[in-house]
Design an enzyme around this catalytic site. Structure first.
Site: not given
Ligand code: F6P
Length: 382
Positions: A23, A128, A130, A151, A153, A188, A301, A307, A309
């Site tokens: 990603g 990342g 993978g 990443t 994450d 809320r 709510r 994305h 982020q």
């Molecule tokens: O690994 C980064 C990440 O942003 C994860 O937090 C999220 O689950 C995943 O990528 C989303 O991936 P995609 O863009 O393939 O939906």
């Protein structure tokens, strides 16, 4: 721990490649720029950009492009990747449509041939966990690779930090700040679902930075009753509102993480939905309490940041860090240290063999300083 300080150049490198797999992530372009600038200016090497991750080493000539100082001008502050990325192009399990159905092939011989045909003495693989695992296996088959971890994450084993994380935390924190004004105005509860498949780093850091009341992370399955009670207590304080940050991989005790999957789809299931599910569970619990005579009533709510982020301008911290990693990757190549990943350990930039990285996700240790800090501040972790 060996630090990546300049050393004697041992190799006779002429041309290198660079690719971004998995990603996207803020800071990828800063790495590409640093690789090109230091390879070209410092060493006089040629650089080829490989498009769409490993896909560019599987497809034809149009999938590579020469990268010069001019072609990386102005990209430092840009989000995404000028090379394109592909999360699906795993050469060990390359899926494509064939006669109406999807087949998976091992195309690694093609990748190795392509590296040779293109005359690449080394390839910088940015990705990342993978991607790092793919890089390790390809390296074991003879591919001259070095890895740069990325990443949002922040969960790649082998490095204490990944670029993209700082930007993602800033985006999530700003969102919490904005949601708080509505939470307080309307009294809320606001649930904010952030990314984080197996690791709750984004939730934990943005939760602490944004002053959340409750932070739920995948590493610690939550007790719904604890969450409900803490939420109610937040309404009894001066703030009369509550902010709940939940990582997409978080789940209640006894439950599994929530996935979204299109019926009949062969796509890999994607995490998502815990924010809405949690809101539902809390509302059901509230109705029970009201029926039993409670007078505590609140509205809830959900906002899913998704994305948002991952996109957009990288923070200055990510730009600097990504630039350091790109330059360090070139230094590794110059010193003939292939099959390794650049990494940050403490405050030291170092490198380690691909065989020792990304074997397991780097999750949040439940006794780490950030967890203790959150607890000491009264944040409920479920
Ligand atoms: O690994 C980064 C990440 O942003 C994860 O937090 C999220 O689950 C995943 O990528 C989303 O991936 P995609 O863009 O393939 O939906």
């Amino acid at each position: 721990m060996p630090s990546l300080l300049p050393g004697r150049t041992t190799s006779k490198i002429q041309r290198i490649g660079v690719l971004t797999a998995g990603g996207d992530c803020p800071g990828l372009n800063a790495v590409i720029r640093a690789v090109v600038k230091s390879a070209v200016q410092r060493h006089g090497w040629q650089v080829l950009g490989i498009r769409d991750g490993f896909e560019g080493l599987i497809s034809g000539d149009e999938a590579v492009t020469p990268l010069t100082i001019e072609s990386v001008y102005g990209i430092l502050s840009r989000g995404g990747t000028i090379l394109g990325a592909a999360s699906r192009a795993n050469p060990f399990l390359y899926t494509k449509q064939q006669q109406g159905s999807r087949v998976s092939l091992n195309v690694t011989p093609r990748v190795l041939d392509r590296i040779g045909e293109l005359g690449l003495d080394a390839v910088v693989v940015i990705g990342g966990d993978g991607t790092m695992r793919i890089a390790r296996e390809l390296h074991e088959m003879g591919a001259p690779l070095v890895g740069v971890p990325k990443t949002i994450d922040n969960d790649v084993e082998g490095t204490d930090y990944t670029f993209g994380f700082d930007t993602a935390v800033s985006v999530a924190t700003e969102a919490i700040d904005r949601l708080r004004t509505t939470a307080e105005s309307h009294h809320r509860a606001m649930i904010v679902e952030v990314m984080g498949r197996q690791a709750g780093w984004i939730a934990l850091h943005s939760g602490v930075a944004g002053g959340a009341d409750i932070v739920l992370i995948p590493e610690r399955p939550f007790d719904l009753e604890l969450v409900y009670q803490h939420l109610c207590r937040s309404f009894e304080t001066v703030q009369r509102s509550a902010i709940v940050v939940v990582a997409e991989g978080a789940h209640a005790q006894g439950d599994s993480p929530m996935f979204r999957r299109r019926a009949g789809s062969q796509d890999k299931p994607r995490l998502g939905g815990i924010g809405e599910h949690l809101a539902y569970l809390l509302q059901v619990r509230q109705e029970e309490a009201l029926a039993a005579g409670s007078e505590m009533e609140w509205d809830i709510r959900v906002t899913v940041l998704g994305h948002v982020q991952r996109g957009g301008t990288p923070s200055s911290t990510d730009r600097v860090f990504a630039t350091r990693l790109g330059a360090a990757a070139v230094r590794l190549i110059a010193r003939g240290r292939l099959g390794r990943m650049v990494a940050l350990r403490g405050s030291v930039l170092t490198d380690l063999p691909l065989s020792r990285v990304a074997r397991v996700p780097r999750i949040v240790p439940l006794n780490c300083d950030m967890v203790l800090t959150a607890q000491e501040l009264g944040i409920c972790l479920g």
